[in-house]
Write a protein that holds these residues in place. Structure first.
Motif, PDB file in Angstrom:
ATOM      1  N   ASP A   1       0.864  -1.185   0.000  1.00 21.58           N
ATOM      2  CA  ASP A   1       0.000   0.000   0.000  1.00 21.58           C
ATOM      3  C   ASP A   1       0.897   1.231   0.000  1.00 21.58           C
TER       4      ASP A   1
ATOM      5  N   ALA B   1       2.624   4.705   1.139  1.00 21.39           N
ATOM      6  CA  ALA B   1       3.067   5.160   2.459  1.00 21.39           C
ATOM      7  C   ALA B   1       2.030   6.108   3.063  1.00 21.39           C
ATOM      8  N   THR B   2       2.077   6.220   4.385  1.00 21.85           N
ATOM      9  CA  THR B   2       1.239   7.204   5.064  1.00 21.85           C
ATOM     10  C   THR B   2       1.712   8.591   4.656  1.00 21.85           C
TER      11      THR B   2
ATOM     12  N   GLU C   1       2.638  12.455   4.648  1.00 16.58           N
ATOM     13  CA  GLU C   1       3.158  13.401   5.626  1.00 16.58           C
ATOM     14  C   GLU C   1       2.104  14.478   5.848  1.00 16.58           C
TER      15      GLU C   1
ATOM     16  N   CYS D   1      -5.279  10.616  -4.687  1.00 16.43           N
ATOM     17  CA  CYS D   1      -5.213  10.901  -3.262  1.00 16.43           C
ATOM     18  C   CYS D   1      -6.558  11.438  -2.800  1.00 16.43           C
TER      19      CYS D   1
ATOM     20  N   ARG E   1      -5.932  16.349   6.257  1.00 24.85           N
ATOM     21  CA  ARG E   1      -5.082  15.169   6.133  1.00 24.85           C
ATOM     22  C   ARG E   1      -5.273  14.570   4.742  1.00 24.85           C
TER      23      ARG E   1
ATOM     24  N   ARG F   1      -4.681  11.033   2.135  1.00 24.98           N
ATOM     25  CA  ARG F   1      -4.460   9.583   2.033  1.00 24.98           C
ATOM     26  C   ARG F   1      -4.154   9.274   0.570  1.00 24.98           C
TER      27      ARG F   1
ATOM     28  N   CYS G   1      -5.146   1.692  -0.159  1.00 21.30           N
ATOM     29  CA  CYS G   1      -4.829   3.041   0.302  1.00 21.30           C
ATOM     30  C   CYS G   1      -3.921   2.975   1.527  1.00 21.30           C
ATOM     31  N   GLY G   2      -3.076   3.973   1.662  1.00 20.58           N
ATOM     32  CA  GLY G   2      -2.188   4.075   2.815  1.00 20.58           C
ATOM     33  C   GLY G   2      -2.915   4.654   4.010  1.00 20.58           C
ATOM     34  N   GLY G   3      -2.164   4.882   5.062  1.00 27.60           N
ATOM     35  CA  GLY G   3      -2.725   5.435   6.283  1.00 27.60           C
ATOM     36  C   GLY G   3      -2.760   6.958   6.243  1.00 27.60           C
ATOM     37  N   VAL G   4      -3.293   7.543   7.302  1.00 28.82           N
ATOM     38  CA  VAL G   4      -3.356   8.998   7.420  1.00 28.82           C
ATOM     39  C   VAL G   4      -2.830   9.417   8.789  1.00 28.82           C
ATOM     40  N   LEU G   5      -2.198  10.582   8.840  1.00 27.79           N
ATOM     41  CA  LEU G   5      -1.771  11.175  10.101  1.00 27.79           C
ATOM     42  C   LEU G   5      -2.943  11.916  10.706  1.00 27.79           C
TER      43      LEU G   5
END
Length: 137
Positions: free
Chosen positions: A32, A34-35, A37, A65, A120, A122, A129-133
């Motif tokens: 997936d 990357a999370t 930034e 995104c 944020r 993603r 899908c990647g992660g979210v901060l």
């Protein structure tokens, strides 16, 4: 499948037959994205803001995104609709909310005048899908 290491070889065929296979390629691991930034939020007026982000390298490539925003301190995130230029409820989200992978900035209109927002991002690819901060302010 995600997380597996793939290597490839190639061979060509002509009217005489098949040639020899090439040496193996370097290993490729599919994951997936990357999370993301923390994005940057820049006010452009009392009801408009520019959100910008950095797109990371990814295998496979990032296809789009998703941009999420909320009023600071509230629990409900909304998604940026790239066609309409403003936020929509995530329950009403359709393909038009997605930002193409070629974009790294969007301008969000129709925000609450004087509101403080968090954002944020993603990143998504053909495998997920990647992660979210937590979110930028």
């Amino acid at each position: 499948s995600k997380g597996l290491r793939y290597t490839m070889t190639i061979a060509f065929q002509n009217s005489v037959g098949w040639g020899s296979q090439s040496a193996c390629s370097p290993p490729l691991v599919i994951r997936d994205p990357a999370t993301a930034e923390e994005p940057t939020i820049q006010p452009l007026g009392d009801d408009c803001a520019r959100i910008s982000w950095v797109i990371p390298a990814s295998t496979p490539s990032i296809t789009h995104c998703e941009v999420f925003m909320r009023l600071a301190g509230t629990p409900v995130w909304q998604m940026f609709d790239s066609r309409l230029g403003h936020l929509v409820d995530t329950t009403q989200a359709v393909d038009s909310v997605l930002c193409p992978s070629s974009r790294h900035v969007c301008v969000v209109n129709d925000l609450q005048k004087g509101g403080a927002y968090e954002a944020r991002i993603r990143f998504c690819s053909i495998v997920g899908c990647g992660g979210v901060l937590p979110g930028a302010k």
